[in-house]
Design an enzyme around this catalytic site. Sequence first.
Site, PDB file in Angstrom:
ATOM      1  CB  SER A  42      -1.163  -0.083   1.352  1.00  0.00           C
ATOM      2  OG  SER A  42      -2.005   0.943   1.198  1.00  0.00           O
ATOM      3  NE  ARG A  63      -8.580   2.002  10.765  1.00  0.00           N
ATOM      4  CZ  ARG A  63      -7.507   1.463  10.248  1.00  0.00           C
ATOM      5  NH1 ARG A  63      -6.803   2.091   9.620  1.00  0.00           N
ATOM      6  NH2 ARG A  63      -7.082   0.401  10.860  1.00  0.00           N
ATOM      7  CG  ASP A  82      -5.994  -3.288  -3.802  1.00  0.00           C
ATOM      8  OD1 ASP A  82      -6.926  -2.283  -3.644  1.00  0.00           O
ATOM      9  OD2 ASP A  82      -4.915  -3.149  -3.715  1.00  0.00           O
ATOM     10  CG  HIS A 129      -5.924  -1.869   0.010  1.00  0.00           C
ATOM     11  ND1 HIS A 129      -4.743  -1.812  -1.131  1.00  0.00           N
ATOM     12  CD2 HIS A 129      -5.178  -0.992   0.856  1.00  0.00           C
ATOM     13  CE1 HIS A 129      -3.858  -0.855  -0.570  1.00  0.00           C
ATOM     14  NE2 HIS A 129      -4.034  -0.781   0.735  1.00  0.00           N
TER      15      HIS A 129
END
Lengths: 402, 402
Positions: free
Chosen positions: A174, A243, A340, A373
């Site tokens: 990432s 978040r 992803d 992801h």
Amino acid sequence: MDSVTRYDLPDSSRSVGFTKAGRMTVADRDNPFLTDSGVLLPHVEVEYETYGTLNNDKSNCILICHALSGDAHVAGWDACWEKENRPWRENRPGWWDNVVGPGKGIDTNRYFVICSNVLGGCYGTTGPASVNPDTGRPYGLSFPVVTVSDWVRVQKRLLELLGFSHIYAVVGGSLGGQQALEWALAYPQFMEKAVILASADKLSPQGLAFNTVGRHSIMSDPHFCDGNYYGKEKPDKGLAMARMLANITYLSEESFHDKFGREFQYTENPAYNFQIEYKVESYLNHQGLSFVHRFDANSYLYITKAMDYYDAAARWGSGNLEEALSRISADLLMVSFKTDWLYTPEQSLEIAKVLARLGKPVNYVLVDSRKGHDGFLLETEAVSRVLDAFLKKEDSDEPDEE
Amino acid sequence: MDSVTRYDLPDSSRSVGFTKAGRMTVADRDNPFLTDSGVLLPHVEVEYETYGTLNNDKSNCILICHALSGDAHVAGWDACWEKENRPWRENRPGWWDNVVGPGKGIDTNRYFVICSNVLGGCYGTTGPASVNPDTGRPYGLSFPVVTVSDWVRVQKRLLELLGFSHIYAVVGGSLGGQQALEWALAYPQFMEKAVILASADKLSPQGLAFNTVGRHSIMSDPHFCDGNYYGKEKPDKGLAMARMLANITYLSEESFHDKFGREFQYTENPAYNFQIEYKVESYLNHQGLSFVHRFDANSYLYITKAMDYYDAAARWGSGNLEEALSRISADLLMVSFKTDWLYTPEQSLEIAKVLARLGKPVNYVLVDSRKGHDGFLLETEAVSRVLDAFLKKEDSDEPDEE
């Protein structure tokens, strides 16, 4: 800018199990750190951990770069640094514990692994919560905006202070993958190999959009106070929201089905109110609530901004990806994950294709995963197998210790 | 429950251009409305608009159902109802003006079109901002949670009060498509045709996740005050956040590229601060800011909750979609949009396949669009062509007036 004074390993470093942790001052008034944004930082301290043993010719060092919410604590169950100040670490292994360790994908019996917290972070490296030596107060938003390139230059200072002028490999997933790519571009001779998982040369416009809303959420929280909330009530609600939102992008449509479906958490029938009702609501709510105990909202702003800004082609090729990638010397491995959608397989494949066209050594692996992801953190068996093979490749001079 | 007292068209109805608008009381103390959640509403007023002329045998009526943030004002530039109270309507045509009107896809020279605002909405139909006759104060969150089925039953009362026991077609996109599907399931004999665009028999778990975060954002706003913010400062920041987030799901990765790319709004170089910088940031910020002037945060909660709850198979087939769809008599048209990831083409196709397997008349159209979920609002040429053909099909008894 990158010539640094050498320091001894600080006295404060300590060892627990196979992990060693420390803090290193990589910039001071005599040797400040100049950010891409043009600010001279008079003091930068870096928290890092190491795993395994450095071999005699210092040829087995692997740098691991962490992603958005990660820290230097990659592996092991032992929280090495300020355990007392990070209670959330209790009963949590390092963030890549299934991949890094003795006999694992990144085998700490074989390699000496280093991981450090990024500049602007909130896990021991200087960041917005640190005290500005010029004012005696926390930086807050007066901390300079940082970039992936800044992170890599700070990491290089750390590695040089630890005595490295060359390492075996740099690995990251990432946002950590963007650091690994930046390493291979900025210091092509510094490493033999680079592994970039679930990442890309730049974030997509849709990715920018998610980060925008996340930052907006934090900065709209009445407790944000322009970033000057230290010692006061924190913008927890805004950070929790950011978040929760980001978590949606880490999963895939498939993993939402697999993990939650449309099932209720508590009852079989609709409650007809606005309390938490679906399993997925409960999950996201928990993700948000638990995050605010372990992360600083300002660091979230800085790190997502670095994520937004990163553009390898813009930085190294005047916008041309091929020109940028032509700088690379390291043997590159791109690992992508089928579902992803934050950093898509197509983006990884594009890098691999360009490198192949340039005649550069490159491997591309597509992991057939439903986990989105987060695959780079969760598909540990596939990731370990691929990493192990790639890291051992052309590494046959050394006796196989297995 | 659905037998209603007939009312005259209210005096308050008025006509502007080809549009006529009015409000209808569809429930009162003698004939209250029972919601799915088990609450008796003692007064329900519905805002609606009509377009075109009803033919002599009342066989040309089409009901259009609006989506999350829509209203009864489908077409035309004339704001028909309380123009003075909805200044944002100025210089804005109806939300489907390119599709509905004289000579357009839904041809108001041919059809008599009705659209009404949903129960729980904020555009003239009774909702959380309405005064509870029992308390004399706005309902706020004491308004019952409503469902798509509630909406359809309210619309049926409206249609019956307007003198209809049967209509030609029901048409809707997105959440409006779920109303159209519910109409075809709940009252299979009430219409000849049903058109469902960019919709599905239920929202995906990922869709639930987005709605969760949106509602969380509103309810976390300190001005939310458990929904009792009327006459006080509103939870604008929370609502703006929810809208920004939802907007991401209305676009596609492709349309983010097409509309914004990674371009900056104002400068060529990074500003290295946390102000709005990318075009996509500017767009989302504008979407959020403009939404709070025209939408009520409580209605946003109610409407997204209805969206979450809708599950055609659960309601009509004990969880079995085929059993549910076997109720349908109407000729169905499913229209989906290639890059729609909120209600995917696969979901629409599944409905079409099941209906085909059941031997029911069904058409499925996949519009090759890069515009994501918003395709049903933006691909007006394709949508108009498809609607025009489907609505005219087997309609050849009537003389063609063109």
